[in-house]
Design a protein around this motif. Structure first.
Motif, short mmCIF file in Angstrom:
data_model
loop_
_atom_site.label_atom_id
_atom_site.label_comp_id
_atom_site.label_asym_id
_atom_site.label_seq_id
_atom_site.Cartn_x
_atom_site.Cartn_y
_atom_site.Cartn_z
N GLY A 25 13.34 -17.17 6.23
CA GLY A 25 11.99 -16.94 6.45
C GLY A 25 11.07 -16.76 5.05
N LYS A 26 11.52 -17.02 3.91
CA LYS A 26 11.06 -16.94 2.48
C LYS A 26 9.93 -17.66 2.33
N GLU A 27 9.79 -19.31 2.84
CA GLU A 27 8.61 -20.00 2.54
C GLU A 27 7.45 -19.52 3.55
N LYS A 28 7.99 -19.33 4.49
CA LYS A 28 6.80 -18.51 5.50
C LYS A 28 6.25 -17.32 5.08
N THR A 29 7.00 -16.40 4.70
CA THR A 29 6.45 -14.99 3.86
C THR A 29 5.70 -15.23 2.71
N ASN A 30 6.13 -16.09 1.90
CA ASN A 30 5.21 -16.26 0.44
C ASN A 30 3.77 -16.71 0.91
N SER A 31 3.90 -17.86 1.73
CA SER A 31 2.48 -18.19 1.88
C SER A 31 1.53 -17.23 2.75
N TRP A 32 2.03 -16.83 3.50
CA TRP A 32 1.64 -15.57 4.17
C TRP A 32 1.06 -14.61 2.82
N ALA A 33 1.76 -14.01 2.32
CA ALA A 33 1.91 -13.12 1.25
C ALA A 33 0.56 -13.68 0.09
N ALA A 34 0.66 -14.84 -0.06
CA ALA A 34 -0.37 -15.41 -1.15
C ALA A 34 -1.67 -15.52 -0.51
N SER A 35 -1.94 -15.66 0.86
CA SER A 35 -3.10 -15.76 1.58
C SER A 35 -3.85 -14.40 1.48
N ILE A 36 -3.00 -13.15 1.60
CA ILE A 36 -3.85 -11.84 1.75
C ILE A 36 -3.51 -10.99 0.39
N ALA A 37 -2.74 -11.42 -0.70
CA ALA A 37 -2.69 -10.75 -1.61
C ALA A 37 -3.73 -10.03 -2.45
N VAL A 38 -3.70 -8.86 -2.98
CA VAL A 38 -4.82 -8.37 -3.94
C VAL A 38 -4.15 -7.76 -5.13
N SER A 39 -4.95 -7.22 -5.96
CA SER A 39 -4.16 -6.75 -7.24
C SER A 39 -3.88 -5.17 -6.90
N ILE B 38 6.33 1.70 0.86
CA ILE B 38 6.06 0.54 -0.15
C ILE B 38 7.28 -0.17 -0.19
N SER B 39 7.41 -1.57 -0.27
CA SER B 39 8.63 -2.40 -0.42
C SER B 39 8.40 -3.34 -1.75
N ASP B 40 9.15 -3.48 -2.66
CA ASP B 40 9.21 -4.45 -3.58
C ASP B 40 9.83 -5.68 -3.21
N ASP B 41 9.42 -7.01 -3.70
CA ASP B 41 9.89 -8.24 -3.44
C ASP B 41 9.97 -8.67 -2.04
N ILE B 42 8.90 -8.60 -1.46
CA ILE B 42 8.95 -8.80 -0.11
C ILE B 42 8.76 -10.45 0.12
N GLY B 43 8.60 -11.15 -0.80
CA GLY B 43 8.78 -12.47 -0.92
C GLY B 43 10.18 -12.98 -0.95
N ASP B 44 11.20 -12.13 -0.93
CA ASP B 44 12.53 -12.69 -0.93
C ASP B 44 12.76 -13.65 0.42
N ASN B 45 12.30 -12.84 1.46
CA ASN B 45 12.81 -13.41 2.77
C ASN B 45 11.47 -12.90 3.75
N SER B 46 11.60 -12.97 4.88
CA SER B 46 10.43 -12.35 5.91
C SER B 46 10.68 -11.18 6.53
N ALA B 47 11.67 -10.34 6.12
CA ALA B 47 12.00 -9.02 6.78
C ALA B 47 10.92 -8.05 6.89
N TYR B 48 10.16 -7.97 5.78
CA TYR B 48 8.95 -7.32 5.60
C TYR B 48 7.75 -7.76 6.59
N GLN B 49 7.57 -8.97 6.46
CA GLN B 49 6.49 -9.50 7.43
C GLN B 49 6.84 -9.45 8.72
N ASP B 50 8.23 -9.68 9.14
CA ASP B 50 8.71 -9.59 10.63
C ASP B 50 8.75 -8.26 11.02
N PHE B 51 9.01 -7.22 10.08
CA PHE B 51 9.02 -5.87 10.66
C PHE B 51 7.60 -5.28 10.97
#
Length: 276
Positions: A60-74, A239-252
């Motif tokens: 799920g890496k591609e899915k999560t990176n797209s999702w994360a990029a759409s909502i990420a803040v500083s 807090i979880s680092d590097d959530i773009g590695d796969n979709s585990a965080y998004q799915d959780f």
């Protein structure tokens, strides 16, 4: 001999050197495991993962990176939204300590992970007035340092899980940037998470802040997330680092119906939420 043949030989020799170097590292790591019976369970899991299991660590890496990029803040915005605090004071307040830590990292003979979103971690502890904090993954100890700078104010305790750096003979350098005066607030468990966490849970049953930065595989994350989430107090920060590695965080988060904030930091994504 033609230039083309010379270049081909250089490439061939380079490839052989890389293969030999990689095999040497694998052998060195294997021998290091054999010398530590306490790490045999993790060695068994690694053998199964690398020879039998077909699970993808990047599910799920591609899915999560797209999702994360759409909502990420500083980081600054996230700290303001979640904790109603300003990150600017952190670097000024602890300038001397951070400068010494940077110098110490530069002196370290092995390479490990560098500093992450220290302000996010520090202000999560300040927001919760943390007494007990759990982290997985230590390396140089940058996140540990940020946590301990907050915990020292309340005589709190940081519980950390981190595997030895077997291939690099790096055991003595884990937590290298943490000053001696802060170590009295710190309990470090030198095993894989699946061994460290049960040991930690026997000592403390609930936590105010959790910072994840260890096993980056999908199933490794999912196992740890579920183990720890149920031990977080209401109002605790996850807090979880590097959530773009796969979709585990998004799915959780989707499974638990969690409204999460995503922080973009140094080209990577960090997930953070307050447990309701």
């Amino acid at each position: 001999m033609s230039q083309r043949n010379i270049d081909f030989k250089k490439i061939h020799l380079s490839c052989n050197f890389n293969i030999i170097n990689e095999m040497s590292t694998v052998l060195k790591t294997f021998v290091a495991y054999l010398r530590r019976p306490a790490l045999y369970p993790e060695l068994g899991r690694k053998i199964i993962k690398n020879t039998i299991s077909r699970r993808s660590p990047f599910k799920g890496k591609e899915k999560t990176n797209s999702w994360a990029a759409s909502i990420a803040v500083s980081q600054k915005i996230a700290v303001s939204w979640l904790f109603s605090m300003d990150t600017d004071q952190f670097r000024n307040t602890y300038a001397d300590i951070l400068e010494k830590a940077i110098a110490k990292e530069a002196q370290c003979p092995i390479t490990m992970g560098g500093p992450g979103a220290l302000e996010l971690i520090y202000y999560a502890c300040e927001y919760t007035k943390a007494q007990n904090v759990l982290e997985t993954g230590v390396a140089y100890g940058w996140s540990s340092l940020a946590i301990l700078l907050s915990l020292q104010k309340r005589d709190g305790t940081l519980y950390s899980s981190d595997m030895p750096y077997l291939a690099q003979d790096g055991d003595e350098y884990v937590g290298y940037v943490v000053p001696e005066n802060l170590k009295k607030y710190w309990k470090l468990f030198r095993f894989a998470d699946r061994e460290s966490l049960p040991k930690i849970f026997k000592q403390v049953s609930s936590f105010d802040v959790f910072h994840y930065d260890s096993d980056k595989s999908y199933h490794g994350r999912m196992w740890a997330y579920h183990q720890i989430y149920k031990r977080l107090k209401p109002g605790a920060v996850f807090i979880s680092d590097d959530i773009g590695d796969n979709s585990a965080y998004q799915d959780f988060c989707a499974k638990k119906n969690i409204n999460t904030t995503v922080v973009e930091y140094s080209g990577k994504y960090i997930g953070v939420f307050i447990k309701q």
